[in-house]
Each structure stands twice: as structure tokens, then as C-alpha cells.
Design a protein around this motif. Structure first.
Motif, PDB file in Angstrom:
ATOM      1  N   GLN A 114     -58.570 -13.371  40.719  1.00 21.97           N
ATOM      2  CA  GLN A 114     -57.857 -14.574  40.294  1.00 21.97           C
ATOM      3  C   GLN A 114     -57.688 -14.596  38.778  1.00 21.97           C
ATOM      4  OE1 GLN A 114     -56.798 -17.728  42.398  1.00 21.97           O
ATOM      5  NE2 GLN A 114     -55.553 -17.322  40.587  1.00 21.97           N
ATOM      6  N   MET A 115     -58.717 -14.177  38.037  1.00 28.07           N
ATOM      7  CA  MET A 115     -58.617 -14.152  36.585  1.00 28.07           C
ATOM      8  C   MET A 115     -57.535 -13.174  36.137  1.00 28.07           C
ATOM      9  SD  MET A 115     -61.460 -13.166  33.690  1.00 28.07           S
ATOM     10  CE  MET A 115     -61.238 -11.398  33.921  1.00 28.07           C
ATOM     11  N   GLY A 166     -54.126 -19.727  31.656  1.00 30.13           N
ATOM     12  CA  GLY A 166     -55.197 -20.344  30.892  1.00 30.13           C
ATOM     13  C   GLY A 166     -55.387 -19.766  29.511  1.00 30.13           C
ATOM     14  N   HIS A 167     -55.232 -18.446  29.367  1.00 35.69           N
ATOM     15  CA  HIS A 167     -55.501 -17.834  28.061  1.00 35.69           C
ATOM     16  C   HIS A 167     -54.420 -18.152  27.032  1.00 35.69           C
ATOM     17  CE1 HIS A 167     -52.784 -14.896  29.883  1.00 35.69           C
ATOM     18  NE2 HIS A 167     -52.576 -14.390  28.681  1.00 35.69           N
ATOM     19  N   PRO A 191     -73.518 -23.742  29.268  1.00 41.23           N
ATOM     20  CA  PRO A 191     -73.915 -23.834  30.678  1.00 41.23           C
ATOM     21  C   PRO A 191     -72.774 -24.095  31.644  1.00 41.23           C
ATOM     22  CG  PRO A 191     -75.466 -25.028  29.281  1.00 41.23           C
ATOM     23  CD  PRO A 191     -74.322 -24.634  28.407  1.00 41.23           C
ATOM     24  N   ASN A 192     -71.785 -24.874  31.235  1.00 39.22           N
ATOM     25  CA  ASN A 192     -70.679 -25.207  32.132  1.00 39.22           C
ATOM     26  C   ASN A 192     -69.400 -24.455  31.783  1.00 39.22           C
ATOM     27  OD1 ASN A 192     -71.982 -27.378  33.766  1.00 39.22           O
ATOM     28  ND2 ASN A 192     -72.202 -28.314  31.737  1.00 39.22           N
ATOM     29  N   GLY A 193     -69.539 -23.420  30.961  1.00 41.07           N
ATOM     30  CA  GLY A 193     -68.368 -22.675  30.521  1.00 41.07           C
ATOM     31  C   GLY A 193     -68.002 -21.538  31.446  1.00 41.07           C
ATOM     32  N   HIS A 194     -66.708 -21.266  31.521  1.00 40.23           N
ATOM     33  CA  HIS A 194     -66.181 -20.138  32.270  1.00 40.23           C
ATOM     34  C   HIS A 194     -65.780 -19.018  31.308  1.00 40.23           C
ATOM     35  CE1 HIS A 194     -65.511 -23.571  35.002  1.00 40.23           C
ATOM     36  NE2 HIS A 194     -65.565 -22.689  35.993  1.00 40.23           N
ATOM     37  N   HIS A 195     -65.506 -17.856  31.855  1.00 35.53           N
ATOM     38  CA  HIS A 195     -64.931 -16.746  31.106  1.00 35.53           C
ATOM     39  C   HIS A 195     -63.616 -17.236  30.489  1.00 35.53           C
ATOM     40  CE1 HIS A 195     -65.348 -12.302  30.774  1.00 35.53           C
ATOM     41  NE2 HIS A 195     -64.064 -12.358  30.508  1.00 35.53           N
TER      42      HIS A 195
END
Length: 510
Positions: free
Chosen positions: A208-209, A270-271, A474-478
Motif C-alpha cells: 500500500q505504501m 501522502g508524501h 509512538p503514534n507515527g507512521h512511516h
């Protein structure tokens, strides 16, 4: 009734499906395995000029023998190399195939040989220049017992099964790898299912990424006819978890599975969303593939060189040095008195790490040669897949390298990357880092296969006493800087920037 046709991969034959066949049959399915010429049974003795077309013909023969009489539905399963003859045959019998299952395999493309999907990079390079016409008469020897991990993770495979796999392995005819696959396009409407083995380095989240990065070749994976499953095992699930594989195959035949989210073209990937903080409007200077963001200063200033991840398709637009997340970092450091350096390196494929590393080294030298840069005060900051390149700088850090930073990095080659022999292994190199400060930003919602490489690196760093500071999100994604716009994320970015710049300036006034 569902009729499964199972096509095995490199060096293997119908024997690898034994337990899966038993489970599928017990569930009431009809099952057929394809004996590939030159690899299976009495025909495993070197048959003359075996190529991909030979194996496509083998699969076609089974499809034609099964037929589609009554309510019989054919589900064609290709494992590893076996997906190439499977797709080639399905392209010629598309009306007969209900679904194609890609079992921990690549995505065959028209005009591309199966060699392109071989994970062993050194082998790909060695065979890439071979003459296909002559190569069809040769064979590739099967792996020795300890060599199987070069072809895919053996996680979960019992010792006895690995012994049997080795004993029954057959030489792979080179023509099957070198002959380009020819597709008419008839196979494109056939529904598909991808079964990803997470122990081999691939997951639904990772796919998906990659889709979100905008690679046009991956756009078809968001079609609602495409589904996905994961198995928490290595590359040979028919040996490690045949019962679980059977369940997945039955569910795939029923049209079940996870569907990827399509890219929202209106919002953009997203990027390419805005950076999470307001940044100063610092102009850039472009020097070939390198951009400089310069502070308002009279004397030479420290520089921070930002190294993007990848692989990034060569035709991706905009290129990484124009991505908001990276330009945001570069403008931040320039606003704080250092020179921000961004480059486009040539990591377009997993086989490109050597030239990408060379591009990074060249960009560093270009920056150090600029009279506005203090050549003795340089920091390097790596992101995502660029993390492997940190190994070069950890292994022999120069005196002018004041800090090395890594944000949601990949710090070891994933099992299916075919890079087992590469020098780019940060967990090994960190033992030689000495007192070089390392600043590592770790995201709590990292993909498990990448998170494991970070933990391996941190364990090695602890063993050798390396100077590593971990900044947790802690709640961060790539890629959190443009997709997780929160106070937690901003705090982490500010902390990382402040720490890197403190090391770069080394007590000197900003």
C-alpha cells in the motif's frame, strides 16, 4: 467445484505441494499440479532447449486437460518463478481462468524475462548479459542446503522439509529465466489474489505504501478485482504452513481478501502533502542533482545532507528533492543557520544501492567544496530505504562527520531483496562507528518487517556501546512528517533537528 492448478517455482517440482494438495482435497477441492519440463520427475534430466515457452506449454496442457465443463472453476496458483508460466498460460486461456493467485511472487510483465524477479542481485548481474539463444541450453545448479535463504526466507520450514527440498531440487534451465514473457493483454481482466509471506519481507502495508508513492505500474493493484492475504511465514508456505495456506487459497477462490485503497488523485499521495511545520522561505540553488538551501550568513556554516529513501521510480515526478517533507527539513536547518543539502540519487531498483551510495558520496564532496560550507562540520541524515547507505559512513566515519541521523530507516536488507551479500549492513558497521553520534527517529506504527531491522541495529549498537539517541514517535507512521500532522510529530521533528544541529555546530555559535 473449484479446480486448483498449482505451479511450483525455481528448482522445485510437484513434490513441494504434497501437504497442500492433501488439505485442499480434504476440503473438497479438485487439485492438479504441473510437472514442469526439466524440473520434475523423469523429465528433470536435462531436456534440450527448455525455456519459458516450454513451461507455458506445460501449464496449458493441464488447463486443457481440466477444462471448464459444468460448474468447474479454475484457480491458477503460481509460486515464485512459477507465476511466469502461469500468467503466460492464463493469457492464452483467459476465458478458462476464474482467478490467478500470486503466491509470494513478483508481477510478470510483457517483454520482461523471469530473471528480473530473481532476488539474488549478484546472479541477476551475472546472467543479465547472457545470450538468450545460447543460454537455453544451460542450467543453473540448485542451491545447497545452506544456500536456500538467498532465494527466499526459509522461516518456518522444518529441518526435515528443508532436507527434502534440497535432496529433490533440480537444476533450473537458464532459458526459463532469460526468455522474455510475451503477453497479449487478454489476462488483464482476470481477477487476482496476492498471497504475501511477511517473513520474506513483504506485507500488505508495504505494498500500500508503494502504491501511494505513485508508481503507475502498481496502480492496477487497487482494482477491486485484486485481493491480498498475508501469511506470517517465509517464502515456502506450502512447506511451513500448508494448512494455513490451504485456508487462504480457499478464501481467495471465494473472492475474499484485503483490497488496497486507491490513490486519491485529488488530494495527492501522502508524501506530497505539506510538511507538518511552517518553514522559512529559503531559496535554493540547484547544482546538477544537488540543491543547496543557504542561511543568511557571512562565514562558512555547517551542512546537513539529506538522503531520501527508495527505490523511487526513475520517472517519478516530482523527484524526491522536491518532496515537501524533505524540502521542509532542508529549509528548517537553513533557517537555523546551517546549509541544507538535498540530492536526487539513483536508487530506482533494489540493485541500485551501489550507485546510490556513490551519488551520496559525490553530493557530500560537492557540499564540502562549496566555500559557504564549513567542510569540517557535516551531518548526514538518511530516510527510509536510504538507511542501508548509512553503513558506509558508520564503518569508517571521517573526522568531519559530526552526526549521522536516520528517520524511520530500513537498517538491514529485507529477506526478499536479494542483498544477503551486500556490504550495506548498518548493524555490522555500527561496531566501527566509534564516538560518532547517531540520532535515530523511530515510529511506533512502523511496518513490522522494517521495525525488525531497526531493533536489530539497536541491539548491535548497544552491544558495542555506540552513541545512539532514539527519538520515538509512538503514534507515527512511516513518512509521518506529511501524514501524521500532530503535536507529537512536531515535537519529534523539532527534537531531531535540534539534536542534529547541536552536533553539527559542536558548540560553535549558530
Amino acid at each position: 467445484m473449484t479446480a486448483f492448478i498449482l505451479v511450483s517455482g525455481m528448482f522445485t517440482g510437484t513434490h513441494i505441494w504434497q501437504d497442500t494438495v492433501a488439505h485442499l482435497t480434504a476440503a473438497g477441492a479438485e487439485v492438479h499440479t504441473v510437472a514442469l519440463t526439466g524440473l520434475d520427475g523423469p523429465r528433470a534430466a536435462a531436456a534440450p532447449r527448455v525455456d519459458l515457452e516450454t513451461h507455458i506449454a506445460d501449464v496449458l496442457a493441464v488447463i486443457d486437460s481440466v477444462g471448464v465443463a459444468g460448474d468447474r472453476r479454475i484457480v491458477l496458483v503460481g509460486h515464485d518463478y512459477g507465476i511466469h508460466p502461469a500468467v503466460g498460460a492464463a493469457d492464452r486461456r483467459a476465458e478458462c481462468i476464474e482467478r490467478i493467485v500470486y503466491l509470494d511472487s513478483g508481477l510478470p510483465r510483457d517483454g520482461v524475462p523471469a530473471l528480473a524477479a530473481v532476488p539474488d542481485q549478484s546472479l541477476r548481474e551475472r546472467l543479465a548479459g547472457a545470450d538468450g539463444a545460447d543460454g537455453t541450453d544451460g542450467v543453473l545448479p540448485p542451491p545447497a542446503h545452506e544456500e536456500w535463504p538467498r532465494w527466499g526466507s526459509t522461516a518456518g520450514v522444518p529441518d526435515a522439509a528443508l532436507d527434502r527440498l534440497t535432496a529433490l531440487a533440480a537444476p533450473q534451465p537458464l532459458g526459463t529465466l532469460l526468455q522474455p514473457l510475451r503477453l497479449t493483454g487478454a489476462v488483464e481482466p482476470v481477477p487476482t489474489t496476492g498471497v504475501l509471506c511477511t517473513g520474506n519481507g513483504t506485507s500488505i502495508e508495504l505494498v500500500q505504501m508503494l502504491v501511494r508513492l505513485g508508481d503507475p505500474a502498481l496502480r492496477p493493484l487497487t482494482d477491486p478485482r485484486v485481493t491480498f492475504f498475508e501469511l506470517p511465514t517465509g517464502h515456502w508456505p506450502m512447506l511451513s504452513c500448508p494448512a494455513e495456506l490451504t485456508d487462504v487459497l480457499l478464501r481467495a477462490a471465494a473472492g475474499e481478501g484485503h483490497r488496497l485503497e486507491p490513490v486519491d488523485d485529488t488530494a495527492g499521495p501522502g508524501h506530497l502533502q505539506p510538511f507538518l511545520m511552517d518553514v522559512p522561505d529559503i531559496p535554493r540553488e540547484r547544482h546538477g542533482n544537488v540543491d543547496l538551501y543557504l542561511p543568511d550568513a557571512e562565514e562558512p556554516r555547517p551542512a546537513v545532507v539529506f538522503v531520501h529513501g527508495g527505490p523511487v521510480p526513475a520517472d517519478a515526478r516530482p523527484t524526491p528533492r522536491d518532496w515537501p517533507g524533505l524540502t521542509g527539513y532542508a529549509r528548517c536547518v537553513a533557517g537555523d543557520g546551517a546549509v541544507g543539502v538535498l540530492l536526487d540519487h539513483r536508487l530506482h531498483d533494489l540493485g541500485d544501492y551501489e550507485r546510490a551510495a556513490a551519488d551520496v558520496a559525490a553530493a557530500v564532496e560537492l557540499a564540502r567544496a562549496d566555500p559557504r560550507v564549513d567542510q569540517d562540520r557535516i551531518a548526514l541524515w538518511f530516510f527510509s530505504g536510504g538507511g542501508l547507505i548509512t553503513a558506509d559512513w558508520l564503518d569508517a566515519p571521517p573526522a568531519w562527520l559530526r552526526c549521522l541521523a536516520a528517520t524511520y530507516p530500513v537498517l538491514a536488507p529485507l529477506p526478499n531483496w536479494g542483498l544477503s551479500e551486500t556490504r550495506l549492513r548498518p548493524a555490522r558497521a555500527v561496531a566501527k562507528a566509534g564516538d560518532l553520534p547517531v540520532v535515530l527517529t523511530r515510529v511506533g506504527r512502523e511496518m513490522p518487517e522494517i521495525a525488525a531491522t531497526v531493533e536489530e541495529f539497536l541491539a548491535a549498537a548497544k552491544d558495542c556501546g555506540a552513541d545512539v539517541e532514539v527519538i520515538d514517535v509512538p503514534n507515527g507512521h512511516h513518512g509521518f512528517e506529511t501524514i501524521d500532522v500532530t503535536d507529537e510529530s512536531r515535537t519529534a521533528v523539532r527534537h531531531a533537528l535540534r539534536t542534529v544541529l547541536d552536533h553539527a555546530f559542536g558548540g560553535h555559535a549558530r
